[in-house]
Design a protein around this motif. Sequence first.
Motif, mmCIF file in Angstrom:
data_model
loop_
_atom_site.group_PDB
_atom_site.id
_atom_site.type_symbol
_atom_site.label_atom_id
_atom_site.label_comp_id
_atom_site.label_asym_id
_atom_site.label_seq_id
_atom_site.Cartn_x
_atom_site.Cartn_y
_atom_site.Cartn_z
ATOM 1 N N SER A 43 50.218 41.827 45.698
ATOM 2 C CA SER A 43 49.591 40.886 46.837
ATOM 3 C C SER A 43 50.645 39.399 47.112
ATOM 4 N N ALA A 44 50.537 38.818 47.888
ATOM 5 C CA ALA A 44 51.090 37.300 48.197
ATOM 6 C C ALA A 44 51.296 36.460 46.724
ATOM 7 N N PHE A 81 37.308 34.854 42.528
ATOM 8 C CA PHE A 81 38.106 36.199 40.545
ATOM 9 C C PHE A 81 36.757 36.972 41.169
ATOM 10 N N PRO A 82 36.217 37.686 39.895
ATOM 11 C CA PRO A 82 35.464 38.344 40.111
ATOM 12 C C PRO A 82 34.652 37.779 38.367
ATOM 13 N N LEU A 83 33.620 38.045 38.062
ATOM 14 C CA LEU A 83 32.832 37.642 36.835
ATOM 15 C C LEU A 83 33.639 38.119 35.467
ATOM 16 N N ASP A 143 32.215 49.030 51.095
ATOM 17 C CA ASP A 143 32.416 49.440 50.961
ATOM 18 C C ASP A 143 32.556 50.608 50.274
ATOM 19 N N THR A 144 34.323 50.063 49.840
ATOM 20 C CA THR A 144 34.388 50.915 48.703
ATOM 21 C C THR A 144 34.111 51.165 47.275
ATOM 22 N N GLY A 145 33.331 49.925 46.936
ATOM 23 C CA GLY A 145 32.212 49.932 45.899
ATOM 24 C C GLY A 145 34.705 48.899 44.992
ATOM 25 N N ILE A 146 33.537 48.260 43.251
ATOM 26 C CA ILE A 146 34.614 47.982 43.259
ATOM 27 C C ILE A 146 35.348 48.741 41.849
ATOM 28 N N ASN A 147 36.197 48.717 41.248
ATOM 29 C CA ASN A 147 37.048 49.337 40.603
ATOM 30 C C ASN A 147 38.252 49.090 40.479
ATOM 31 N N HIS A 148 38.468 47.974 40.135
ATOM 32 C CA HIS A 148 38.790 47.015 39.575
ATOM 33 C C HIS A 148 39.430 45.292 40.129
ATOM 34 N N PRO A 149 39.533 44.671 39.193
ATOM 35 C CA PRO A 149 39.400 43.794 39.149
ATOM 36 C C PRO A 149 40.579 42.602 40.575
ATOM 37 N N ASN A 150 42.251 43.408 40.088
ATOM 38 C CA ASN A 150 42.284 42.829 41.610
ATOM 39 C C ASN A 150 42.517 43.307 42.374
ATOM 40 N N LYS A 161 48.978 37.746 36.811
ATOM 41 C CA LYS A 161 50.369 38.336 36.753
ATOM 42 C C LYS A 161 50.001 39.529 38.774
ATOM 43 N N GLY A 162 48.885 40.341 38.240
ATOM 44 C CA GLY A 162 48.977 40.892 39.635
ATOM 45 C C GLY A 162 48.217 40.269 40.990
ATOM 46 N N VAL A 163 47.339 38.956 40.640
ATOM 47 C CA VAL A 163 47.210 38.267 41.732
ATOM 48 C C VAL A 163 48.580 37.339 42.786
ATOM 49 N N GLY A 164 49.135 37.180 41.776
ATOM 50 C CA GLY A 164 50.785 36.779 42.508
ATOM 51 C C GLY A 164 51.106 35.594 41.883
ATOM 52 N N LEU A 165 50.632 34.940 40.542
ATOM 53 C CA LEU A 165 51.242 34.084 39.696
ATOM 54 C C LEU A 165 52.887 33.989 39.255
#
Length: 189
Positions: free
Chosen positions: A3-4, A19-21, A170-177, A49-53
Amino acid sequence: NESAEISLKDIDQLASNSFPLCMRHLFDKLREDHHLKHGGRIQLNLFLKGVGLKLDDALAFWKEEFSKKVGAERFDKEYAYSIRHNYGKEGKRTDYTPFACQKIISSTPSVGDHHGCPYRHFSEENLRAALNKMGVGGRQQDEVMDKVRNRHYQLACTLTFEAIHGTSCDTGINHPNQYFSNSQKIRQE
Ligand code: SF4
């Protein structure tokens, strides 16, 4: 899923909002103990890194905490390399991908480790305490614990997401990012 860019000064607020748990736990432990073991460092660093830091901010973030425990010099010598390595700046320069839920759930944290998925790896007591801290109590908490008992860890995380954000996922969670970017989308509406 990149992301940004995010800014270091916003990181505590982003952690408590979005952040997820699994990442929230690592973040809090790092702030508390000024240290994380190897598995926790990789899981959290790749997520950040994935969230853009940016790398420079990531190094500053880890150094700030580790310096309080092992000193700045030892951080530079023993820990900075692997932070840069996760960002693809050392060794084979592989650009490592943040871990998906499945990988985190199937990891095997030992005593003293804080990586893994809390829905899978926490005791019932610790998980309930963590959910209370996130403001998920009462019947909502029992529904989460139901999913955990049936080994539906990602559904348990999805229910937590829905309880916290007051909206369905609706998509459910499959990745922390993915959890993070869905959350940010809702927070910014
Ligand atoms: Fe993290 Fe995925 Fe577990 Fe949620 S289900 S806590 S995002 S590993």
